[in-house]
Design a protein around this motif. Structure first.
Motif, mmCIF file in Angstrom:
data_model
loop_
_atom_site.group_PDB
_atom_site.id
_atom_site.type_symbol
_atom_site.label_atom_id
_atom_site.label_comp_id
_atom_site.label_asym_id
_atom_site.label_seq_id
_atom_site.Cartn_x
_atom_site.Cartn_y
_atom_site.Cartn_z
ATOM 1 N N UNK A 1 -8.328 17.136 -19.125
ATOM 2 C CA UNK A 1 -7.761 15.962 -18.440
ATOM 3 C C UNK A 1 -6.455 16.379 -17.768
ATOM 4 N N UNK B 1 1.862 2.679 -15.435
ATOM 5 C CA UNK B 1 0.824 2.335 -16.410
ATOM 6 C C UNK B 1 1.448 1.652 -17.630
ATOM 7 N N UNK C 1 -1.934 6.837 4.186
ATOM 8 C CA UNK C 1 -1.106 6.875 2.979
ATOM 9 C C UNK C 1 -1.811 7.630 1.845
ATOM 10 N N UNK D 1 2.516 1.642 -3.438
ATOM 11 C CA UNK D 1 1.509 2.038 -4.420
ATOM 12 C C UNK D 1 1.187 3.533 -4.282
ATOM 13 N N UNK D 2 1.053 3.991 -3.034
ATOM 14 C CA UNK D 2 0.784 5.412 -2.798
ATOM 15 C C UNK D 2 1.961 6.262 -3.280
ATOM 16 N N UNK E 1 1.691 6.452 -7.001
ATOM 17 C CA UNK E 1 0.538 7.204 -7.479
ATOM 18 C C UNK E 1 0.626 8.704 -7.220
ATOM 19 N N UNK E 2 1.392 9.089 -6.211
ATOM 20 C CA UNK E 2 1.378 10.513 -5.893
ATOM 21 C C UNK E 2 2.327 11.318 -6.774
ATOM 22 N N UNK F 1 -4.035 7.656 -20.273
ATOM 23 C CA UNK F 1 -3.050 8.735 -20.282
ATOM 24 C C UNK F 1 -2.348 8.840 -21.645
ATOM 25 N N UNK G 1 -7.902 4.041 -16.226
ATOM 26 C CA UNK G 1 -6.664 4.487 -16.871
ATOM 27 C C UNK G 1 -5.809 3.289 -17.293
ATOM 28 N N UNK H 1 -6.695 2.589 -0.658
ATOM 29 C CA UNK H 1 -5.917 2.751 0.568
ATOM 30 C C UNK H 1 -6.840 2.965 1.766
ATOM 31 N N UNK I 1 3.237 12.009 -10.784
ATOM 32 C CA UNK I 1 2.742 11.771 -12.151
ATOM 33 C C UNK I 1 3.702 10.962 -13.008
ATOM 34 N N UNK J 1 -2.613 2.986 -22.245
ATOM 35 C CA UNK J 1 -3.420 3.506 -21.136
ATOM 36 C C UNK J 1 -4.199 4.735 -21.607
ATOM 37 N N UNK K 1 -3.881 10.737 -10.569
ATOM 38 C CA UNK K 1 -3.631 9.298 -10.553
ATOM 39 C C UNK K 1 -4.817 8.537 -9.967
ATOM 40 N N UNK L 1 0.831 -1.202 0.000
ATOM 41 C CA UNK L 1 0.000 0.000 0.000
ATOM 42 C C UNK L 1 0.870 1.258 0.000
ATOM 43 N N UNK L 2 1.929 1.201 0.777
ATOM 44 C CA UNK L 2 2.813 2.364 0.856
ATOM 45 C C UNK L 2 3.499 2.620 -0.489
ATOM 46 N N UNK M 1 -2.531 11.673 -1.973
ATOM 47 C CA UNK M 1 -3.428 11.482 -3.119
ATOM 48 C C UNK M 1 -4.594 12.465 -3.045
ATOM 49 N N UNK N 1 3.679 7.355 -11.924
ATOM 50 C CA UNK N 1 2.392 6.729 -12.262
ATOM 51 C C UNK N 1 2.324 6.391 -13.744
ATOM 52 N N UNK N 2 2.791 7.312 -14.598
ATOM 53 C CA UNK N 2 2.804 7.042 -16.036
ATOM 54 C C UNK N 2 3.680 5.828 -16.341
#
Lengths: 501, 246
Positions: free
Chosen positions: B35, A446, B54, A432-433, A436-437, A490, B12, B46, A439, A488, B40, A429-430, B58, A442-443
């Protein structure tokens, strides 16, 4: 640094080793055994569907139902905010009317108090009105250890007791049993502990009820002591109330010489008038009736009428600890109607035993972990899809889904506090966060997901993902997964729209 | 109005056609869709798994990305549910009252697709054409967190050539529940089995919903059993025209 409220330290939770608030195995394991029992699933499914429909129709006919719910919630919140003073007021009133009030910090103290009181009367048996509080503390087992037999007089509780079984529903403790099973239990067990059932007993509901009535009648007439719970206690008058459907409660509350009531401290209402709200909310939500058949109320003792000795045992057993958490305390509004169980798609398929506590279903998933502390019931807050059916059905509008999410956070914090290395889940989870935070990360993620397309060329995959590695294999045992697309959203947006937003 | 698209992390990465359909539909209705590329995920996974702490960055990322739009739309009832009902609390739990206020403000302009179309843009007939027999699963968070009611059905009823058939026990959860599907895989599968039985009983060609996650669950089960029923997001149906069908 995140600050999270963990309640006031040092408030005791319900003790281990006594009572029925902790299961022997995590919910998913217990649930698997229930799911493998087709008879149980049929019994519970049929029963919950029936009660659900009844409830929906009698709730639907009340034009101001939502206002009633709001009133019930507000009254209970007021009680919780003023609990100390209201409890003292209740004690004063009960004492002034000739009753005796005892304060029990936990299950052990409550059991000791009741055992001592029964021994003081010289009786070696008691009759019982159905009571969640006494199930919670394991009172019957404690009395048995002291050589006192406790006879349950509610029909479903009797079925459970004779079957050497555990209740699986707040309202209908034997919901997991059907008529044929009940007939077997009556024929086999009744004669061992009292009046035997007629050998020609059929499984017609009326015949089963008659067998229970005859068996119980001898118990009622012989009993000198009764033990009950309470649905409500009115602080301003010292009045206790039990609502029921069968009349066994009325027998227990009026015939014996001594009455002992065990009540969770949150069961208060401030004034007599407040019962107006709850006596509308409870029967409709619970049994799907406009009014329950028997509403018994008593205030202290009345010379020459009813029990001449009345004891009220006020039980904490983790309730103060629950009250200490602002995001969890609303669970104490619960009036034990069981509407949330009857609408819960998880409960409907697993039955109550899977929850390992006397409080099953959605309310159990938020109440049991708070009474015991989340460390002792860490799987229960996860025993829900957060579908929200329980919140809609709850007559005192407990937001169970939000509370489950809050308790899940408590569970993960608890695990983090007690181990030096993060659990695999927390690490995932950590990270992944972390991805995700940002850009760019995250790209990149994907794009790399496209490698998952390789799973679709495995033999027999036919362009879908049929098998994932553990722990995600628990998804692919029963479900496929689509292949990640070549592009994706994006990337599509960038290609089509040239990157501008 | 300037509408910002929250495509959702699942659409996505796995279902980009849902995001494309949302864009095509809104542009066909004459709206400008933006967009913000720094977006994300709403953090729902979470939060609902017990790691709301966490999700704080976000939430901040969501606010930064979407602050400048008149409205934000997502083709997902559960993500919008998380934005509207959890973002502010996550910020409050972290003691960030300024972020909590911003999050609440952006959340109040965040809509699930059917809400945006019916309540904000005031359309039920979006000019779609979809010649198939369709049954609709209303998804729990759309139904009981957002209270979208029958808005998706209003939109589907206005679609030309679409044969809408009622799903029995429609309001029952499909058993997905995010990480529930893995943590309580057996209960989840039992719930899914009942949902699939109800879907196939309608003899529909297509099962639709407004959440890619629930559709992934239902579709994953229907695919494993080779039922031949396809799962298609509401946005894809509403974006379809005669040109697509030809």
């Amino acid at each position: 640094m995140t600050t999270t409220y963990l309640g006031m330290p040092g408030i005791p939770t319900a003790p281990k080793g006594v009572g029925n608030l902790r299961g022997t195995e995590p919910f998913p394991d217990a649930a698997r055994r229930s799911l493998d029992d087709p008879q149980l699933r049929r019994n519970v499914g049929t029963a919950t569907r029936t009660i659900r429909a009844k409830r929906a129709s009698v709730v639907g006919e009340v034009p101001d139902w939502e206002q009633l719910r709001a009133a019930g919630a507000a009254l209970k919140d007021d009680v919780l905010a003023r609990l100390p003073e209201l409890l003292v007021q209740l004690e004063e009133q009960v004492t002034a009317r000739g009753g005796t009030v005892h304060w029990a910090r936990d299950a052990d103290e409550a059991n000791a108090i009741v055992t001592r009181l029964v021994q003081g009367t010289g009786a070696d048996e008691v009759v019982k009105v159905k009571s969640m509080a006494t199930q919670e503390i394991g009172l019957n087992e404690a009395l048995e250890a002291a050589g006192i037999a406790a006879w349950e007089t509610d029909l479903a509780e009797l079925i459970v007791q004779l079957g050497h079984d555990k209740p699986s529903h707040i309202l209908v403790p034997a919901i997991h049993r059907n008529r044929a099973e009940i007939r077997e239990i009556f024929l086999r067990e009744m004669g061992q502990v009292g009046r035997a059932a007629d050998p020609a007993l059929t499984d017609e509901p009326a015949a089963l009820a008659e067998a229970a009535r005859l068996h119980l009648r001898s118990k009622f007439l012989a009993a000198r002591v009764a033990v009950s719970g309470a649905n409500f206690a009115v602080a301003e008058t010292g009045t206790l109330s039990v609502v029921e459907s069968e009349g066994n409660g009325r027998m227990c509350l009026t015939l014996p010489q001594t009455l002992i009531t065990v009540m969770g401290i949150e069961k208060l209402v401030p004034s007599w008038q407040d019962l107006e709200v709850f006596l509308q909310l409870l029967p409709r939500s619970s049994t799907g009736e406009r009014m329950n058949p028997y509403t018994s109320m008593w205030t202290g003792v009345t010379p020459g009428d009813g029990p001449q000795e009345f004891h009220l045992v006020l039980l904490d057993n983790g309730r103060t600890a629950t009250l200490a958490d602002p995001q969890g305390r609303a669970a104490l509004r619960c009036i034990r109607c069981s509407a949330c169980l009857n609408v819960c798609p998880v409960y409907e398929r697993t039955g109550g035993h899977a929850y390992g506590s006397v409080y099953p279903g959605p309310i159990g998933a938020v109440l049991s972990p708070q009474l015991t502390g989340v460390a002792d019931n860490p799987s229960l807050p996860f025993a829900s899809t957060l579908c929200g059916a329980c919140f809609d059905a709850c007559p005192v509008a407990i937001d169970i889904p939000s509370m489950l999410v809050h308790l899940r956070e408590q569970v993960s914090l608890e695990k983090a506090a007690h181990s030096r290395t993060p659990t695999p889940e927390a690490a995932m989870m950590r990270s992944l966060a972390w991805v995700m935070r940002n850009p760019l990360r995250w790209r990149a993620a994907l794009r790399s997901a496209r490698f998952g397309r390789l799973l679709g060329v495995l033999p027999g995959a036919h362009g879908r993902i049929k098998a994932l590695p553990p722990p995600l294999d628990r998804w692919t045992t029963t479900r496929d997964l689509p292949l990640p697309p070549r592009e994706s959203f994006h990337d599509w947006w960038d290609r089509e729209r040239g990157g501008g937003s | 109005m300037r509408i910002g698209l929250l495509v959702t992390c699942l659409a996505d990465g796995l279902f980009p056609q849902v995001g494309k359909a949302t864009v095509q539909l809104l542009e066909r209705l004459g709206h400008e869709v933006g967009f913000p590329r720094e977006q994300s995920c709403c953090g729902q996974m979470h939060t609902n798994t017990g790691y709301g702490r966490f999700a704080l960055p976000l939430v901040r990322g969501y606010v930064d990305a979407f602050e400048g739009y008149d409205a934000v739309v997502a083709p997902s009832g559960s993500c919008v549910g998380s934005v509207r009902h959890q973002h502010r609390q996550i910020a409050l739990d972290a003691g960030d009252t300024a972020l909590a206020e911003q999050a609440g403000e952006v959340a109040s302009r965040t809509y699930e697709l059917s809400e945006l179309l019916v309540d904000v843009l005031g359309v039920t007939d979006v000019g779609a054409y979809y010649p198939h027999r369709v049954t609709y699963h209303p998804t729990c968070h759309s139904l009981r967190v957002l209270r979208v009611g029958d808005k998706p059905l209003q939109l589907l009823r206005a679609v030309a050539a679409l044969d809408l058939v009622e799903l029995p026990e429609a309001e029952s959860c499909c058993g997905f529940g995010g990480t529930f599907a893995v943590k309580n895989a057996d209960v989840s599968a039992a719930m899914l089995a009942d949902k699939m039985r109800n879907v196939t009983s309608t003899r529909a060609d297509v099962c639709s919903a407004s959440d890619s996650s629930c559709l992934m669950h239902i579709g994953g089960g229907l695919g494993r059993l080779h039922t031949g029923v396809r799962t298609v997001h509401l946005a894809e149906i509403l974006a379809s025209t005669r040109a697509d069908a030809a």
